[in-house]
Design a protein around this motif. Structure first.
Motif, PDB file in Angstrom:
ATOM      1  N   ALA A   1       0.345  37.525 -19.217  1.00  0.00           N
ATOM      2  CA  ALA A   1       0.643  36.304 -19.966  1.00  0.00           C
ATOM      3  C   ALA A   1       0.157  36.788 -21.693  1.00  0.00           C
ATOM      4  O   ALA A   1       0.940  36.046 -22.516  1.00  0.00           O
ATOM      5  N   ALA A   2      -0.709  37.347 -22.040  1.00  0.00           N
ATOM      6  CA  ALA A   2      -0.972  37.650 -23.248  1.00  0.00           C
ATOM      7  C   ALA A   2       0.410  38.342 -24.001  1.00  0.00           C
ATOM      8  O   ALA A   2       0.776  38.184 -25.119  1.00  0.00           O
TER       9      ALA A   2
ATOM     10  N   GLY B   1      -2.871  30.080 -38.194  1.00  0.00           N
ATOM     11  CA  GLY B   1      -3.444  28.782 -37.521  1.00  0.00           C
ATOM     12  C   GLY B   1      -4.378  28.993 -36.286  1.00  0.00           C
ATOM     13  O   GLY B   1      -5.469  28.343 -36.370  1.00  0.00           O
ATOM     14  N   MET B   2      -4.082  29.749 -35.313  1.00  0.00           N
ATOM     15  CA  MET B   2      -4.924  30.066 -34.152  1.00  0.00           C
ATOM     16  C   MET B   2      -6.188  30.842 -34.518  1.00  0.00           C
ATOM     17  O   MET B   2      -7.183  30.587 -33.885  1.00  0.00           O
ATOM     18  N   ILE B   3      -6.149  31.846 -35.585  1.00  0.00           N
ATOM     19  CA  ILE B   3      -7.135  32.525 -35.823  1.00  0.00           C
ATOM     20  C   ILE B   3      -8.182  31.470 -36.703  1.00  0.00           C
ATOM     21  O   ILE B   3      -9.510  31.491 -36.183  1.00  0.00           O
ATOM     22  N   GLY B   4      -7.679  30.761 -37.456  1.00  0.00           N
ATOM     23  CA  GLY B   4      -8.583  29.788 -38.255  1.00  0.00           C
ATOM     24  C   GLY B   4      -9.147  28.675 -37.268  1.00  0.00           C
ATOM     25  O   GLY B   4     -10.130  28.270 -37.819  1.00  0.00           O
ATOM     26  N   SER B   5      -8.674  28.435 -36.150  1.00  0.00           N
ATOM     27  CA  SER B   5      -8.929  27.068 -35.468  1.00  0.00           C
ATOM     28  C   SER B   5     -10.221  27.541 -34.723  1.00  0.00           C
ATOM     29  O   SER B   5     -10.750  27.112 -33.934  1.00  0.00           O
ATOM     30  N   ASN B   6     -10.508  29.116 -34.356  1.00  0.00           N
ATOM     31  CA  ASN B   6     -11.624  29.583 -33.582  1.00  0.00           C
ATOM     32  C   ASN B   6     -11.701  29.130 -32.226  1.00  0.00           C
ATOM     33  O   ASN B   6     -12.460  28.615 -31.785  1.00  0.00           O
ATOM     34  N   LEU B   7     -10.233  29.374 -31.614  1.00  0.00           N
ATOM     35  CA  LEU B   7     -10.248  28.746 -30.147  1.00  0.00           C
ATOM     36  C   LEU B   7     -10.965  29.803 -29.321  1.00  0.00           C
ATOM     37  O   LEU B   7     -11.160  31.256 -29.693  1.00  0.00           O
ATOM     38  N   PRO B   8     -11.610  29.357 -28.112  1.00  0.00           N
ATOM     39  CA  PRO B   8     -12.367  30.077 -27.297  1.00  0.00           C
ATOM     40  C   PRO B   8     -11.824  31.593 -27.115  1.00  0.00           C
ATOM     41  O   PRO B   8     -12.475  32.534 -26.725  1.00  0.00           O
ATOM     42  N   LEU B   9     -10.552  31.338 -26.576  1.00  0.00           N
ATOM     43  CA  LEU B   9      -9.805  32.559 -26.160  1.00  0.00           C
ATOM     44  C   LEU B   9      -8.271  32.630 -27.061  1.00  0.00           C
ATOM     45  O   LEU B   9      -7.297  32.151 -26.682  1.00  0.00           O
TER      46      LEU B   9
ATOM     47  N   ALA C   1     -19.234  38.829 -25.279  1.00  0.00           N
ATOM     48  CA  ALA C   1     -19.326  39.624 -26.606  1.00  0.00           C
ATOM     49  C   ALA C   1     -17.942  40.378 -26.605  1.00  0.00           C
ATOM     50  O   ALA C   1     -17.408  40.492 -27.511  1.00  0.00           O
ATOM     51  N   LEU C   2     -16.903  40.188 -25.418  1.00  0.00           N
ATOM     52  CA  LEU C   2     -15.528  40.593 -25.263  1.00  0.00           C
ATOM     53  C   LEU C   2     -14.531  39.529 -25.830  1.00  0.00           C
ATOM     54  O   LEU C   2     -13.510  39.575 -26.092  1.00  0.00           O
ATOM     55  N   GLY C   3     -15.253  38.210 -26.129  1.00  0.00           N
ATOM     56  CA  GLY C   3     -14.446  37.137 -26.352  1.00  0.00           C
ATOM     57  C   GLY C   3     -14.076  36.043 -25.452  1.00  0.00           C
ATOM     58  O   GLY C   3     -13.356  35.107 -25.672  1.00  0.00           O
ATOM     59  N   TYR C   4     -14.689  36.207 -24.227  1.00  0.00           N
ATOM     60  CA  TYR C   4     -14.464  35.137 -23.084  1.00  0.00           C
ATOM     61  C   TYR C   4     -15.149  33.987 -23.430  1.00  0.00           C
ATOM     62  O   TYR C   4     -16.484  34.135 -23.896  1.00  0.00           O
ATOM     63  N   ALA C   5     -14.856  32.794 -23.332  1.00  0.00           N
ATOM     64  CA  ALA C   5     -15.764  31.750 -23.193  1.00  0.00           C
ATOM     65  C   ALA C   5     -16.836  31.560 -22.031  1.00  0.00           C
ATOM     66  O   ALA C   5     -16.405  31.706 -20.902  1.00  0.00           O
ATOM     67  N   GLY C   6     -17.926  31.294 -22.348  1.00  0.00           N
ATOM     68  CA  GLY C   6     -18.913  31.340 -21.397  1.00  0.00           C
ATOM     69  C   GLY C   6     -18.879  30.215 -20.348  1.00  0.00           C
ATOM     70  O   GLY C   6     -19.072  30.736 -19.127  1.00  0.00           O
ATOM     71  N   ASP C   7     -18.395  29.328 -20.588  1.00  0.00           N
ATOM     72  CA  ASP C   7     -18.409  28.112 -19.666  1.00  0.00           C
ATOM     73  C   ASP C   7     -17.102  28.125 -18.945  1.00  0.00           C
ATOM     74  O   ASP C   7     -16.860  27.441 -18.068  1.00  0.00           O
ATOM     75  N   ARG C   8     -16.254  29.259 -19.145  1.00  0.00           N
ATOM     76  CA  ARG C   8     -15.059  29.601 -18.357  1.00  0.00           C
ATOM     77  C   ARG C   8     -14.966  30.819 -17.356  1.00  0.00           C
ATOM     78  O   ARG C   8     -14.071  31.053 -16.794  1.00  0.00           O
ATOM     79  N   LEU C   9     -16.191  31.502 -17.308  1.00  0.00           N
ATOM     80  CA  LEU C   9     -16.207  32.716 -16.679  1.00  0.00           C
ATOM     81  C   LEU C   9     -15.880  32.678 -15.168  1.00  0.00           C
ATOM     82  O   LEU C   9     -15.078  33.248 -14.626  1.00  0.00           O
TER      83      LEU C   9
ATOM     84  N   GLU D   1      -5.509  39.818 -28.239  1.00  0.00           N
ATOM     85  CA  GLU D   1      -5.024  41.152 -28.973  1.00  0.00           C
ATOM     86  C   GLU D   1      -5.932  42.281 -28.214  1.00  0.00           C
ATOM     87  O   GLU D   1      -5.752  43.338 -27.821  1.00  0.00           O
ATOM     88  N   GLN D   2      -7.268  41.818 -28.349  1.00  0.00           N
ATOM     89  CA  GLN D   2      -8.287  42.835 -28.112  1.00  0.00           C
ATOM     90  C   GLN D   2      -8.353  43.175 -26.473  1.00  0.00           C
ATOM     91  O   GLN D   2      -8.407  44.362 -26.146  1.00  0.00           O
ATOM     92  N   MET D   3      -8.133  42.037 -25.918  1.00  0.00           N
ATOM     93  CA  MET D   3      -8.156  42.259 -24.358  1.00  0.00           C
ATOM     94  C   MET D   3      -6.969  43.187 -23.818  1.00  0.00           C
ATOM     95  O   MET D   3      -6.829  43.880 -23.103  1.00  0.00           O
ATOM     96  N   LEU D   4      -5.956  42.762 -24.526  1.00  0.00           N
ATOM     97  CA  LEU D   4      -4.462  43.467 -24.282  1.00  0.00           C
ATOM     98  C   LEU D   4      -4.597  45.199 -24.711  1.00  0.00           C
ATOM     99  O   LEU D   4      -4.348  46.078 -23.984  1.00  0.00           O
ATOM    100  N   ALA D   5      -5.418  45.240 -25.661  1.00  0.00           N
ATOM    101  CA  ALA D   5      -5.442  46.718 -26.141  1.00  0.00           C
ATOM    102  C   ALA D   5      -6.556  47.254 -25.262  1.00  0.00           C
ATOM    103  O   ALA D   5      -5.992  48.379 -24.917  1.00  0.00           O
ATOM    104  N   ARG D   6      -7.443  46.743 -24.531  1.00  0.00           N
ATOM    105  CA  ARG D   6      -8.286  47.540 -23.672  1.00  0.00           C
ATOM    106  C   ARG D   6      -7.581  47.504 -22.420  1.00  0.00           C
ATOM    107  O   ARG D   6      -7.627  48.708 -22.124  1.00  0.00           O
ATOM    108  N   VAL D   7      -6.773  46.738 -21.838  1.00  0.00           N
ATOM    109  CA  VAL D   7      -5.843  47.123 -20.991  1.00  0.00           C
ATOM    110  C   VAL D   7      -4.896  48.194 -21.128  1.00  0.00           C
ATOM    111  O   VAL D   7      -4.872  49.134 -20.276  1.00  0.00           O
TER     112      VAL D   7
END
Length: 103
Positions: free
Chosen positions: A59-60, A76-84, A21-29, A90-96
Motif C-alpha cells: 500500500a505504501a 501537508g501530511m507531515i504537518g498534520s501529524n497523522l497517526p500513520l 515507537a515505530l510510528g504505529y497508532a497505539g489504539d489501532r494495533l 517511508e520508515q516502514m517501507l525502509a524497514r521492509v
C-alpha cells in the motif's frame, strides 16, 4: 527493543510501546496486527514482519508513487501529524526493504 531483528523468530517480540515507537497508532494495533499472540501483551516479530511486507509495504508503494510529485500534499501530511502519515510510511517501507535485502 533496541533494534528490530533482521529475521523473525518465535523469540522476537514487539510490545505495544515498541510498535508505537515505530510510528504505529497505539489504539489501532489490534486492528492492524490482530490480538497479541505470545502472551496477550506482545506480538511475534514474524507477524509484524508479514503484515508490513505483505500489506503495508504494498500500500505504501502505491501511495508514495501516486503522490510523490505532489510535494505540497506531502508537506501537508507531515504537518498534520497523522497517526500513520507519510513519514511513518517511508520508515516502514525502509524497514521492509532492508529486511528484503538482508536475505
Amino acid at each position: 527493543m533496541a533494534t528490530a531483528p533482521s529475521r523473525p523468530s518465535t523469540e522476537s517480540l514487539y510490545s505495544a510501546d515498541d510498535l508505537k515507537a515505530l510510528g504505529y497508532a497505539g489504539d489501532r494495533l489490534t486492528e492492524l496486527f490482530g490480538f497479541p499472540e505470545a502472551d496477550r501483551e506482545n506480538w511475534r516479530a514474524e507477524t509484524i514482519f508479514a503484515v508490513e511486507r505483505d500489506v503495508l509495504a504494498s500500500a505504501a508503494r502505491i501511495v508514495l508513487d501516486a503522490f510523490a510529485p505532489e510535494w505540497n500534499l506531502r508537506l501537508g501530511m507531515i504537518g498534520s501529524n497523522l497517526p500513520l502519515g507519510w513519514p511513518q510510511m517511508e520508515q516502514m517501507l525502509a524497514r521492509v526493504i532492508l529486511r528484503e535485502n538482508r536475505r
